[in-house]
Design an enzyme around this catalytic site. Structure first.
Site, PDB file in Angstrom:
ATOM      1  N   SER A   1      55.007  99.174  38.674  1.00  0.00           N
ATOM      2  CA  SER A   1      53.897  98.398  38.125  1.00  0.00           C
ATOM      3  C   SER A   1      54.455  97.119  37.505  1.00  0.00           C
ATOM      4  CB  SER A   1      53.169  99.207  37.063  1.00  0.00           C
ATOM      5  OG  SER A   1      53.976  99.287  35.909  1.00  0.00           O
ATOM      6  N   LYS A   2      53.558  96.323  36.998  1.00  0.00           N
ATOM      7  CA  LYS A   2      53.920  95.035  36.395  1.00  0.00           C
ATOM      8  C   LYS A   2      55.031  95.166  35.344  1.00  0.00           C
ATOM      9  CE  LYS A   2      50.986  91.730  37.891  1.00  0.00           C
ATOM     10  NZ  LYS A   2      51.752  91.305  39.048  1.00  0.00           N
ATOM     11  N   ARG A   3      55.034  96.317  34.671  1.00  0.00           N
ATOM     12  CA  ARG A   3      56.043  96.527  33.624  1.00  0.00           C
ATOM     13  C   ARG A   3      57.468  96.364  34.163  1.00  0.00           C
ATOM     14  NH1 ARG A   3      56.887 101.530  32.286  1.00  0.00           N
ATOM     15  NH2 ARG A   3      55.579 102.309  33.968  1.00  0.00           N
TER      16      ARG A   3
END
Ligand code: GLU
Length: 466
Positions: free
Chosen positions: A242-244
């Site tokens: 994910s973006k993380r």
């Protein structure tokens, strides 16, 4: 099956950016089709009108183009096939594999509440499943699949192995909504059949769907495709990517400057293996790729490894192709386009910058000595390296460059002599020379820069700092 009959497809929903995981799914389908001399088709699953956007569709095209995933024929719009999907639902009614259900939302909710209270399965069992047409009311209805209730369904998956689902766990899923629009599950099957898709290679988040989709194939008497459900990509920490973790959209990777060939190589290797091979070309990947060696467990994204592979591909890419890719990168990051002269210089000088660049950004930076106009804007530290003494030495060197043969050996000998005459090492002259020729502290070798820039430009840059 004759090898050329392989047909794969990539079926993205245009509801956002092209996710890196979807890009890998596309890549696997592309490789498999190319390996077998088959076809790789693109179907845009735009049935969800509220979430589908044209800009997302365009991002999918751009991402695929950058990654070099050329598809065969024209892209198919799923929404455009809605009538055909409905036609199949009605054919299923006629064949006794689907039925009109007149249950209202309230009735379904009441059924579920009761089932819940009695701790029974909450799968809706419609009272209309076996009611004949003559007893139908004249009110809106949905069309439901008459799913088998006995026995089991086996998904013969090329990656997951045989996955068995008990049929009593299948519901009579809706095929057509009360407004006559097809649901996604029906649309996928009808389109795959009509497009002649032989191999469905997609994320394993669709594995459960396969059990239900198979019922439609069976009801219509259609051949099942070969299924290969591939595990998702996880971030370096083992959690769903994910973006993380960093970039998730393909265009972000392009803007970071990874090479497209490197990206293909890395994504192919992420979840699939060919012995211990880490670096391979497209030709190799296309001749090796198979479903057998797709791993069963999720792979972890490793940005460092991607950068290394990207660098290896940059070093191996032919100069003209590299220039083309560099131009694409510059456009993406909003840099002005290269002039014809700059392009020509790059083609001559690429050899000395492409060996150590991991990304297009690094390549651009290392190439700046070829692109910058005189007088150069010297970096602070480069300026500091030009003490009075070194400027004096460079002043002595400059006129001699006028007559020397413009070849590496002669240039090295000349600079060596000057260094000797001043009782210093050649290395001590390299810093100031580097500063004068590139304006920077880090650059390709000074002799490479001289050779690429040519006599006049080299002398002019030295005169600029004197
Ligand atoms: N449109 C689906 C998705 O983007 C893919 C459906 C499929 O591959 O069967 O997840």
């Amino acid at each position: 099956m004759p090898v050329s009959s392989v047909v794969t497809r990539f079926a993205p929903s245009p509801t956002g950016t092209l996710h890196i995981g979807s890009a890998r799914t596309a890549l696997f389908n592309w490789l498999f089709a190319r390996r077998h001399g088959g076809q790789f088709l693109l179907r845009v699953e735009d049935t969800d009108k509220k979430r589908s956007t044209e800009s997302s569709t365009q991002a999918i095209y751009r991402g695929m183009e950058w990654l070099g995933l050329d598809f065969d024929g024209a892209p198919v719009s799923q929404a455009a096939n809605a009538n055909r999907h409905a036609e199949v639902a009605y054919a299923m009614i006629v064949a006794g594999h689907a039925y009109k259900c007149f249950a209202t939302q309230d009735e379904i909710a009441t059924f579920r509440d009761a089932a819940h209270a009695e701790k029974r399965s909450t799968l809706f069992r419609s009272p209309w499943r076996d009611v004949t047409e003559t007893d139908h009311p004249d009110v809106p209805y949905v069309v439901r699949l008459k799913a088998p209730r006995d026995g089991q369904t086996v998904i013969k998956d090329q990656v997951q192995g045989d996955v068995t689902i008990r049929n009593d766990q299948l519901d009579d899923m809706v095929l057509l909504r009360s407004d006559g629009s097809p649901v996604y599950m029906l649309a996928v099957v009808v389109d795959d059949h009509d497009m002649g898709v032989t191999h469905v290679i997609r994320g394993d988040d669709h594995l459960n769907n396969a059990a239900r989709q198979i019922q439609i194939y069976l009801a219509m008497g259609w051949d099942l495709p070969v299924y290969a459900h591939i595990p998702l990509i996880h971030g370096p920490d083992g959690k769903k990517m994910s973006k993380r973790h960093g970039a998730t959209g393909v265009e972000e990777y392009q803007a970071i400057g990874y090479s497209a060939a490197g990206m293909r190589n890395y994504l192919t290797r992420l979840g699939w293996s060919h012995g211990d091979d880490e670096f391979f070309t497209d030709v190799q990947a296309q001749s090796w790729f198979n479903l057998e060696y797709i791993g069963k467990s999720p792979s972890r994204f490793d940005f460092k490894k991607l950068a290394n592979i990207s660098g290896q591909h940059i070093a191996h890419t032919e100069n003209a192709t590299l220039l083309h890719e560099l131009e694409g990168y510059l456009a993406i990051i909003g840099e002005p386009a290269l002039s014809d002269v700059q392009k020509a210089t790059f083609l001559t000088g690429a050899y000395c910058v492409k060996v150590r660049a991991k990304t297009m950004g690094e390549l651009f930076e290392k190439s700046s000595f070829m692109f910058d106009d005189r007088p150069l804007n010297l970096e602070k530290e480069a300026k500091l390296s030009l003490g009075l003494v070194s400027i004096g030495i460079l002043n002595e060197l400059t006129p001699q460059l006028q007559n020397v043969i413009w070849e590496r050996e002669a240039l090295e000998t000349l600079v060596g002599h000057i260094a000797q005459a001043h009782e210093t090492k050649m290395g001590n002259l390299a810093g100031p020379l580097r500063a004068a020729l590139s304006g920077r502290m880090a650059s390709p070798s000074v002799f490479d820069m001289m050779l690429v820039l040519g006599r006049n430009e080299t002398i002019a840059r030295l005169n600029d700092i004197s």
